[in-house]
Motif scaffolding. Structure first.
Motif, PDB file in Angstrom:
ATOM      1  N   ILE A   7       0.845  -1.202   0.000  1.00 18.85           N
ATOM      2  CA  ILE A   7       0.000   0.000   0.000  1.00 18.85           C
ATOM      3  C   ILE A   7       0.879   1.251   0.000  1.00 18.85           C
ATOM      4  CG2 ILE A   7      -1.663   1.368   1.331  1.00 18.85           C
ATOM      5  CD1 ILE A   7      -2.813  -1.366   2.315  1.00 18.85           C
ATOM      6  N   LYS A   8       1.873   1.274   0.865  1.00 19.48           N
ATOM      7  CA  LYS A   8       2.755   2.435   0.961  1.00 19.48           C
ATOM      8  C   LYS A   8       3.495   2.663  -0.356  1.00 19.48           C
ATOM      9  CE  LYS A   8       6.348   4.452   3.889  1.00 19.48           C
ATOM     10  NZ  LYS A   8       7.143   4.250   5.118  1.00 19.48           N
ATOM     11  N   ASP A   9       4.028   1.599  -0.936  1.00 18.39           N
ATOM     12  CA  ASP A   9       4.755   1.697  -2.193  1.00 18.39           C
ATOM     13  C   ASP A   9       3.858   2.225  -3.310  1.00 18.39           C
ATOM     14  OD1 ASP A   9       7.090   1.084  -3.955  1.00 18.39           O
ATOM     15  OD2 ASP A   9       5.708  -0.413  -4.783  1.00 18.39           O
ATOM     16  N   LEU A  10       2.665   1.664  -3.434  1.00 17.14           N
ATOM     17  CA  LEU A  10       1.738   2.083  -4.488  1.00 17.14           C
ATOM     18  C   LEU A  10       1.272   3.519  -4.268  1.00 17.14           C
ATOM     19  CD1 LEU A  10      -0.319  -1.216  -4.727  1.00 17.14           C
ATOM     20  CD2 LEU A  10       1.154  -0.281  -6.527  1.00 17.14           C
ATOM     21  N   ARG A  11       1.008   3.876  -3.022  1.00 12.89           N
ATOM     22  CA  ARG A  11       0.569   5.235  -2.700  1.00 12.89           C
ATOM     23  C   ARG A  11       1.645   6.246  -3.087  1.00 12.89           C
ATOM     24  NH1 ARG A  11       1.927   8.387   1.271  1.00 12.89           N
ATOM     25  NH2 ARG A  11       2.738   6.747   2.628  1.00 12.89           N
ATOM     26  N   ILE A  53      -7.826   1.958  -7.900  1.00 12.82           N
ATOM     27  CA  ILE A  53      -7.030   3.191  -7.911  1.00 12.82           C
ATOM     28  C   ILE A  53      -5.644   2.937  -8.481  1.00 12.82           C
ATOM     29  CG2 ILE A  53      -5.868   4.902  -6.438  1.00 12.82           C
ATOM     30  CD1 ILE A  53      -8.225   4.440  -4.442  1.00 12.82           C
ATOM     31  N   PHE A  54      -5.001   1.870  -7.999  1.00 10.25           N
ATOM     32  CA  PHE A  54      -3.611   1.604  -8.373  1.00 10.25           C
ATOM     33  C   PHE A  54      -3.485   0.673  -9.571  1.00 10.25           C
ATOM     34  CE2 PHE A  54      -3.149   2.324  -3.607  1.00 10.25           C
ATOM     35  CZ  PHE A  54      -2.760   3.648  -3.758  1.00 10.25           C
ATOM     36  N   ASP A  59      -4.628 -10.039  -5.681  1.00 14.10           N
ATOM     37  CA  ASP A  59      -3.534 -10.963  -5.361  1.00 14.10           C
ATOM     38  C   ASP A  59      -2.224 -10.205  -5.173  1.00 14.10           C
ATOM     39  OD1 ASP A  59      -5.207 -13.132  -5.420  1.00 14.10           O
ATOM     40  OD2 ASP A  59      -4.451 -13.946  -7.300  1.00 14.10           O
ATOM     41  N   TYR A  60      -1.976  -9.221  -6.026  1.00 10.34           N
ATOM     42  CA  TYR A  60      -0.752  -8.424  -5.896  1.00 10.34           C
ATOM     43  C   TYR A  60      -0.795  -7.605  -4.605  1.00 10.34           C
ATOM     44  CZ  TYR A  60       2.896  -5.012  -6.595  1.00 10.34           C
ATOM     45  OH  TYR A  60       4.007  -4.230  -6.408  1.00 10.34           O
ATOM     46  N   LEU A  61      -1.900  -6.907  -4.381  1.00 11.45           N
ATOM     47  CA  LEU A  61      -2.007  -6.055  -3.196  1.00 11.45           C
ATOM     48  C   LEU A  61      -1.850  -6.870  -1.911  1.00 11.45           C
ATOM     49  CD1 LEU A  61      -2.510  -3.111  -2.321  1.00 11.45           C
ATOM     50  CD2 LEU A  61      -4.930  -3.687  -2.156  1.00 11.45           C
ATOM     51  N   LEU A  62      -2.396  -8.062  -1.894  1.00 10.07           N
ATOM     52  CA  LEU A  62      -2.341  -8.916  -0.701  1.00 10.07           C
ATOM     53  C   LEU A  62      -1.015  -9.668  -0.574  1.00 10.07           C
ATOM     54  CD1 LEU A  62      -5.970 -10.323  -0.861  1.00 10.07           C
ATOM     55  CD2 LEU A  62      -5.091  -8.594   0.724  1.00 10.07           C
ATOM     56  N   TYR A  69      -0.548  -7.151 -12.610  1.00 15.69           N
ATOM     57  CA  TYR A  69      -1.717  -7.168 -13.479  1.00 15.69           C
ATOM     58  C   TYR A  69      -2.186  -8.598 -13.713  1.00 15.69           C
ATOM     59  CZ  TYR A  69       0.526  -2.711 -14.279  1.00 15.69           C
ATOM     60  OH  TYR A  69       1.144  -1.511 -14.093  1.00 15.69           O
ATOM     61  N   ALA A  70      -3.460  -8.717 -13.935  1.00 12.16           N
ATOM     62  CA  ALA A  70      -4.021 -10.034 -14.224  1.00 12.16           C
ATOM     63  C   ALA A  70      -3.514 -10.513 -15.572  1.00 12.16           C
ATOM     64  CB  ALA A  70      -5.543  -9.974 -14.243  1.00 12.16           C
TER      65      ALA A  70
END
Length: 124
Positions: A7-11, A53-54, A59-62, A69-70
């Motif tokens: 989350i921090k990295d993507l944000r 949003i990102f 699966d990636y976020l978790l 990407y799928a």
């Protein structure tokens, strides 16, 4: 990588601060900070919003995969054509495809699958 780090990295890559992301998720910036530090877990609704949003998969976020990407694999032109015809909204690299663009993909894939089938038959 734990979900908080993702989350921090993507944000940060999105050039957002915790308050910006919190406003979108309808939580406080402090809540986002808690997610990032692993002190609290985001709701399923927040996870879904962050994926949108990102532009990443859940699966990636978790942290279940490193693929952002799928990936969809097609074994035939019919599978691809069915996907494009059945789904009204198909997005490719954050761009929703028009009917003309979908048809162009079907046309190009016809050549690709025909070429692949010819190559497979000569390998026998």
């Amino acid at each position: 990588m734990p979900i908080g780090e993702r989350i921090k990295d993507l944000r940060k890559k999105a050039k957002m601060n915790q308050e910006d992301l919190g406003a979108i998720l309808e939580v406080t910036g402090a809540a986002v900070g808690s997610y990032e530090r692993g002190k609290r877990e985001p709701s399923i609704e927040s996870i879904k919003k962050m994926c949108e949003i990102f532009n990443v998969t859940s699966d990636y976020l978790l942290g279940m995969t490193d693929d952002r990407y799928a990936t969809v694999r097609f074994n035939s032109k019919v599978e691809l054509q069915t996907l494009l015809e059945v789904n009204e909204h198909v997005t490719l690299y954050n761009h929703e495809l028009s009917k003309d663009e979908k048809q162009r993909i079907i046309d190009v894939s016809s050549v690709m699958f025909a070429t692949k089938n010819q190559t497979d038959n000569t390998d026998v």
